[in-house]
Write a protein that holds these residues in place. Structure first.
Motif, PDB file in Angstrom:
ATOM      1  N   GLN A 102      44.249  47.725  66.011  1.00 25.56           N
ATOM      2  CA  GLN A 102      42.790  47.747  65.948  1.00 25.56           C
ATOM      3  C   GLN A 102      42.192  46.826  67.002  1.00 25.56           C
ATOM      4  OE1 GLN A 102      42.302  46.742  61.801  1.00 25.56           O
ATOM      5  NE2 GLN A 102      41.864  48.864  61.220  1.00 25.56           N
ATOM      6  N   GLN A 103      42.752  45.629  67.117  1.00 22.86           N
ATOM      7  CA  GLN A 103      42.264  44.711  68.135  1.00 22.86           C
ATOM      8  C   GLN A 103      42.517  45.269  69.529  1.00 22.86           C
ATOM      9  OE1 GLN A 103      44.204  40.810  68.558  1.00 22.86           O
ATOM     10  NE2 GLN A 103      42.178  39.882  68.547  1.00 22.86           N
ATOM     11  N   ALA A 151      39.973  48.197  70.308  1.00 23.55           N
ATOM     12  CA  ALA A 151      38.632  47.698  70.616  1.00 23.55           C
ATOM     13  C   ALA A 151      38.598  47.054  71.988  1.00 23.55           C
ATOM     14  CB  ALA A 151      38.194  46.705  69.540  1.00 23.55           C
ATOM     15  N   ASP A 152      39.639  46.290  72.324  1.00 23.86           N
ATOM     16  CA  ASP A 152      39.652  45.577  73.595  1.00 23.86           C
ATOM     17  C   ASP A 152      39.829  46.520  74.783  1.00 23.86           C
ATOM     18  OD1 ASP A 152      39.851  42.878  74.983  1.00 23.86           O
ATOM     19  OD2 ASP A 152      41.695  43.835  75.657  1.00 23.86           O
ATOM     20  N   ARG A 188      38.471  49.097  75.492  1.00 30.72           N
ATOM     21  CA  ARG A 188      37.233  49.717  75.984  1.00 30.72           C
ATOM     22  C   ARG A 188      36.851  49.184  77.353  1.00 30.72           C
ATOM     23  NH1 ARG A 188      32.782  48.273  72.394  1.00 30.72           N
ATOM     24  NH2 ARG A 188      33.987  46.368  72.104  1.00 30.72           N
ATOM     25  N   ALA A 224      39.275  52.244  65.956  1.00 29.01           N
ATOM     26  CA  ALA A 224      38.836  50.865  66.152  1.00 29.01           C
ATOM     27  C   ALA A 224      37.861  50.753  67.315  1.00 29.01           C
ATOM     28  CB  ALA A 224      40.043  49.958  66.389  1.00 29.01           C
ATOM     29  N   ALA A 225      38.116  51.493  68.374  1.00 31.97           N
ATOM     30  CA  ALA A 225      37.209  51.477  69.521  1.00 31.97           C
ATOM     31  C   ALA A 225      35.841  52.029  69.136  1.00 31.97           C
ATOM     32  CB  ALA A 225      37.804  52.284  70.674  1.00 31.97           C
ATOM     33  N   GLN A 226      35.834  53.095  68.356  1.00 29.46           N
ATOM     34  CA  GLN A 226      34.568  53.675  67.915  1.00 29.46           C
ATOM     35  C   GLN A 226      33.807  52.709  67.011  1.00 29.46           C
ATOM     36  OE1 GLN A 226      36.032  57.280  66.112  1.00 29.46           O
ATOM     37  NE2 GLN A 226      36.063  58.417  68.056  1.00 29.46           N
ATOM     38  N   ALA A 266      34.037  49.441  67.043  1.00 33.53           N
ATOM     39  CA  ALA A 266      33.598  48.282  67.814  1.00 33.53           C
ATOM     40  C   ALA A 266      32.303  48.550  68.569  1.00 33.53           C
ATOM     41  CB  ALA A 266      34.695  47.863  68.791  1.00 33.53           C
ATOM     42  N   GLU A 267      32.039  49.816  68.887  1.00 29.28           N
ATOM     43  CA  GLU A 267      30.813  50.153  69.611  1.00 29.28           C
ATOM     44  C   GLU A 267      29.563  49.750  68.835  1.00 29.28           C
ATOM     45  OE1 GLU A 267      30.363  51.295  72.610  1.00 29.28           O
ATOM     46  OE2 GLU A 267      32.505  51.425  73.052  1.00 29.28           O
ATOM     47  N   SER A 278      35.673  40.661  74.902  1.00 27.80           N
ATOM     48  CA  SER A 278      35.679  40.082  73.556  1.00 27.80           C
ATOM     49  C   SER A 278      36.834  39.105  73.356  1.00 27.80           C
ATOM     50  CB  SER A 278      35.785  41.192  72.510  1.00 27.80           C
ATOM     51  OG  SER A 278      34.676  42.055  72.572  1.00 27.80           O
TER      52      SER A 278
END
Length: 386
Positions: free
Chosen positions: A72-73, A76-77, A79, A129-131, A133-134, A229
């Motif tokens: 997940q981290q 998100a990162d 991106r 996770a990327a979605q 984090a947006e 982030s």
């Protein structure tokens, strides 16, 4: 999905060393040339990180809870590299082809199904996770360089101001990139969060380091850089509770340690802190003015400087941990160590050998890890003292 079968097959593949990432990226870029723009010009470090990443995922494939948090981290990162959901199938196809190639006769339909399922889980978790984090953070922050000070030939201290607040915890690291360089490197802010949102970065120019060299030699006040982030928790204070602290910092490894000292000051907890700062020589204590000011301001902070080479004792290198252990018994404290791989590895070994428990000695991973402080893209704190 057979975890044992995945691990066994990965061991076969990893035995081929550098040939694995070379084959993977050649396959990916030939089949999907549009993906090349997501990677930096110098692919040497990226090749190492691929192998480390796959090894980490495979080694934890039977620990789903731990693996999901990691992915997940990561999702998100990523991106900040402009990775989108449609890129994952291309990467998956190149990965399976690479595995098939190096497994050779050991490759079976069952093994192919196992790897397809494993990668499908990875892609799904990272994409979701990327979605998510947006909704609360951008892929990166644009930051203005307010000040740029060359403290030594190869060390600079920068103060930057993100366009809007970048939240982080002391001891974490943030991704840093220059618009002229298609690479990211992780640095730990040298301050606790400030009301004005500014971030202090301590940068040593690494040989061949595109980002670090640009920040040290090719950057000035008024320039813009990009920040990503924060990641990691190995150097954060939360595992230490309210315990007294012993802090060991080598070279620019002083940066996250400085943030920890500021955090203790802001908390007003009254805990005692002993700080040992090491460098290769006395001329390399590049932030001594700030260190001395902290010591003069806070009576609970005691500072000791340790030079790796002492002119009074030529030929006798001084190791930071040896000096620490000679000065006293600190086994009632939590210990934080940050610096070069050599400094950290020797310090951890020396402390462990002296009876310190693993849970009380906090440090980042060793080596050119592929992601974040636990898996750092490049080892950023690099003091020369051993």
């Amino acid at each position: 999905m057979d975890a044992a079968r995945l691990k066994q097959s990965w061991a076969l593949v990893a035995a081929h060393g550098d040939q694995v990432p070379l084959y993977f990226y050649s396959t990916l870029f030939l089949a999907h040339p549009e993906t090349r723009q997501m990677f930096g010009t110098n692919m040497a470090g990226q090749r190492d990180r691929l192998v480390s990443a796959l090894g980490h995922v495979v080694s934890h494939v039977d620990q789903v809870d731990r693996l999901v948090g990691f992915l997940q981290q990561l999702g998100a990162d990523h991106r900040k590299y402009a990775v989108r959901a449609e890129h994952y199938p291309a990467v998956g196809a190149a990965l399976l082809e690479t595995l098939r190639h190096f497994c050779a006769e050991a490759w079976t339909d069952e093994l192919a199904a196992d790897w397809a399922a494993a990668y499908g889980l990875v892609a799904q978790v990272m994409t979701e996770a990327a979605q998510a984090a947006e909704a609360h953070s951008p892929p990166w922050w644009v930051a203005e360089v307010l000040t740029h000070e060359r403290r030594t030939f190869d060390v600079a201290v920068l103060t930057v101001r993100p366009q809007y607040l970048l939240p982080f915890t002391p001891g974490q690291s943030i991704g840093v990139s220059h618009p002229a360089v298609r690479s990211w490197r992780y640095y730990s802010p040298a301050n606790a969060p400030r009301p004005d949102g500014t971030v202090e970065l301590h940068v040593r120019a690494a040989p061949g380091g595109a980002v670090s060299s640009r920040l040290v030699y090719g950057c000035a006040a008024g320039d813009q850089i990009h920040l990503a982030s924060p990641v990691g928790d190995r150097l954060t204070l939360w595992p230490a509770g309210s315990s007294d602290l012993l802090l060991l910092a080598g070279g620019t490894g002083w940066a996250p340690v400085k943030a920890l000292v500021e955090q203790v000051a802001a908390e007003g907890s009254g805990r005692r802190v002993d700080l040992y700062v090491g460098a290769r020589s006395r001329t390399e204590f590049y932030d001594s003015e700030a260190i001395d000011k902290l010591a003069a301001t806070h009576p609970w902070l005691r500072v000791s400087y340790v030079a790796g080479s002492d002119p009074a004792r030529p030929g006798e290198p001084v190791r930071l941990a040896d000096r620490v252990l000679a000065d006293g018994d600190w086994r009632s404290r939590h210990v934080y160590v940050c610096g070069s791989d050599e400094l950290v590895s020797h310090s951890v070994a020396a402390l462990t050998g002296a009876g310190y428990q693993p849970g009380q000695v906090h440090h980042e991973g060793f080596g050119k890890h592929w992601y974040g402080p636990t898996w750092r893209t490049v080892t950023t704190p690099d003091g020369g003292i051993q």
